[in-house]
Design a protein around this motif. Sequence first.
Motif, PDB file in Angstrom:
ATOM      1  N   LEU A 168     -57.028  66.565 -36.226  1.00 22.79           N
ATOM      2  CA  LEU A 168     -58.399  66.720 -35.893  1.00 22.79           C
ATOM      3  C   LEU A 168     -59.199  65.545 -36.195  1.00 22.79           C
ATOM      4  N   VAL A 169     -58.739  64.506 -37.160  1.00 30.24           N
ATOM      5  CA  VAL A 169     -59.231  63.515 -37.601  1.00 30.24           C
ATOM      6  C   VAL A 169     -58.759  61.991 -36.943  1.00 30.24           C
ATOM      7  N   ALA A 170     -57.544  62.198 -36.451  1.00 31.66           N
ATOM      8  CA  ALA A 170     -57.074  60.842 -36.088  1.00 31.66           C
ATOM      9  C   ALA A 170     -57.787  60.314 -34.939  1.00 31.66           C
ATOM     10  N   ALA A 171     -58.211  61.183 -34.031  1.00 31.43           N
ATOM     11  CA  ALA A 171     -58.619  60.644 -32.709  1.00 31.43           C
ATOM     12  C   ALA A 171     -60.168  60.309 -33.054  1.00 31.43           C
ATOM     13  N   ARG A 172     -60.880  60.700 -34.020  1.00 30.66           N
ATOM     14  CA  ARG A 172     -62.099  60.071 -34.187  1.00 30.66           C
ATOM     15  C   ARG A 172     -62.124  58.763 -35.344  1.00 30.66           C
ATOM     16  N   LEU A 173     -60.932  58.829 -36.063  1.00 34.80           N
ATOM     17  CA  LEU A 173     -60.834  57.713 -36.987  1.00 34.80           C
ATOM     18  C   LEU A 173     -59.671  56.860 -36.739  1.00 34.80           C
ATOM     19  N   PRO A 174     -59.551  56.252 -35.461  1.00 39.82           N
ATOM     20  CA  PRO A 174     -58.278  55.330 -35.089  1.00 39.82           C
ATOM     21  C   PRO A 174     -57.968  54.297 -36.159  1.00 39.82           C
ATOM     22  N   GLN A 175     -58.731  53.637 -36.966  1.00 38.41           N
ATOM     23  CA  GLN A 175     -58.584  52.637 -37.796  1.00 38.41           C
ATOM     24  C   GLN A 175     -57.711  52.946 -38.885  1.00 38.41           C
ATOM     25  N   THR A 176     -57.503  54.367 -39.191  1.00 37.96           N
ATOM     26  CA  THR A 176     -56.814  54.719 -40.111  1.00 37.96           C
ATOM     27  C   THR A 176     -55.451  55.572 -39.535  1.00 37.96           C
ATOM     28  N   ARG A 177     -54.428  55.174 -40.417  1.00 37.16           N
ATOM     29  CA  ARG A 177     -53.037  55.719 -40.093  1.00 37.16           C
ATOM     30  C   ARG A 177     -52.696  57.230 -40.858  1.00 37.16           C
TER      31      ARG A 177
END
Length: 284
Positions: A168-177
Amino acid sequence: MAITGKTTVTGIIGWPVSHSLSPVLHNAAFQALGLDWIYVPFPVAPERLAEGIAGLKSVGVAGFSVTIPHKVAIIPLLDQVTPEAELIGAVNTVVAREGKLTGYNTDGIGLIAAVRDKLSFDPAGKNILVLGAGGAARSAVVSLALAGAAGVTIANRSQDSAAALAQLVAARLPQTRFVTRGLDCLSDAGLMAGFDLVVNTTSVGMAGDSFPGLALSSLKPGGCLYDMVYAPPVTPLLAQARALGIPCANGFAMLVAQGEAAFRIWTGVTPPGGCMEGALAAVL
């Protein structure tokens, strides 16, 4: 302080809500600043949420906090939500201005403020382990990523829930792994050695329980622990960290910091330093 027709009203909605400590925080700050404001609990049943929100709006309440079970359900009833609250998918603070209700989420603000203040920890560039995958975890994951975390690992009993949150969050916050694990990973000393911070977002510890096999001693040198549980003030997890000499803190500071953030949103004023903390400590 006398309540008159000129007193500005704020409060908290929830079901139940009588247990909330938020009135202690906010009324102490209003009094300390000499503001003619008051903060009261509003019990609102889930099936009457729409009526409750309409009623608060119609009588001119300046703003209100939102607690369980309304943090998600309230979103469609608001005129707008901030980008961070939308990303978290939950609202815990609402402000009324010019006839419109705007939803915020200050839980993440509270977490970041707490780890910086109590642990001298800056999430930027760090690798962090978040225990849990519920609403509190979602707020933590989003706020840590927005604060610049290099990597966030979500460990949960149900790995499917952890994976759903990460996706859910990965696509919106790509700077974090983002990585997901089951709770069995907690006994993996090699894995634990890669973390700078562990954040417990679950209720584990409230009843004296803990995470069996947790290899806390393997954290990176200088690694620390933040436990969102604040009652009891020392959970088994915190006791373990203290025994190992690991910097740690409970959820008390986060509770205060999220309240201070909400107070600023409503009033435009910062509560006096230590005011909310002192009032809460006196109760707890």
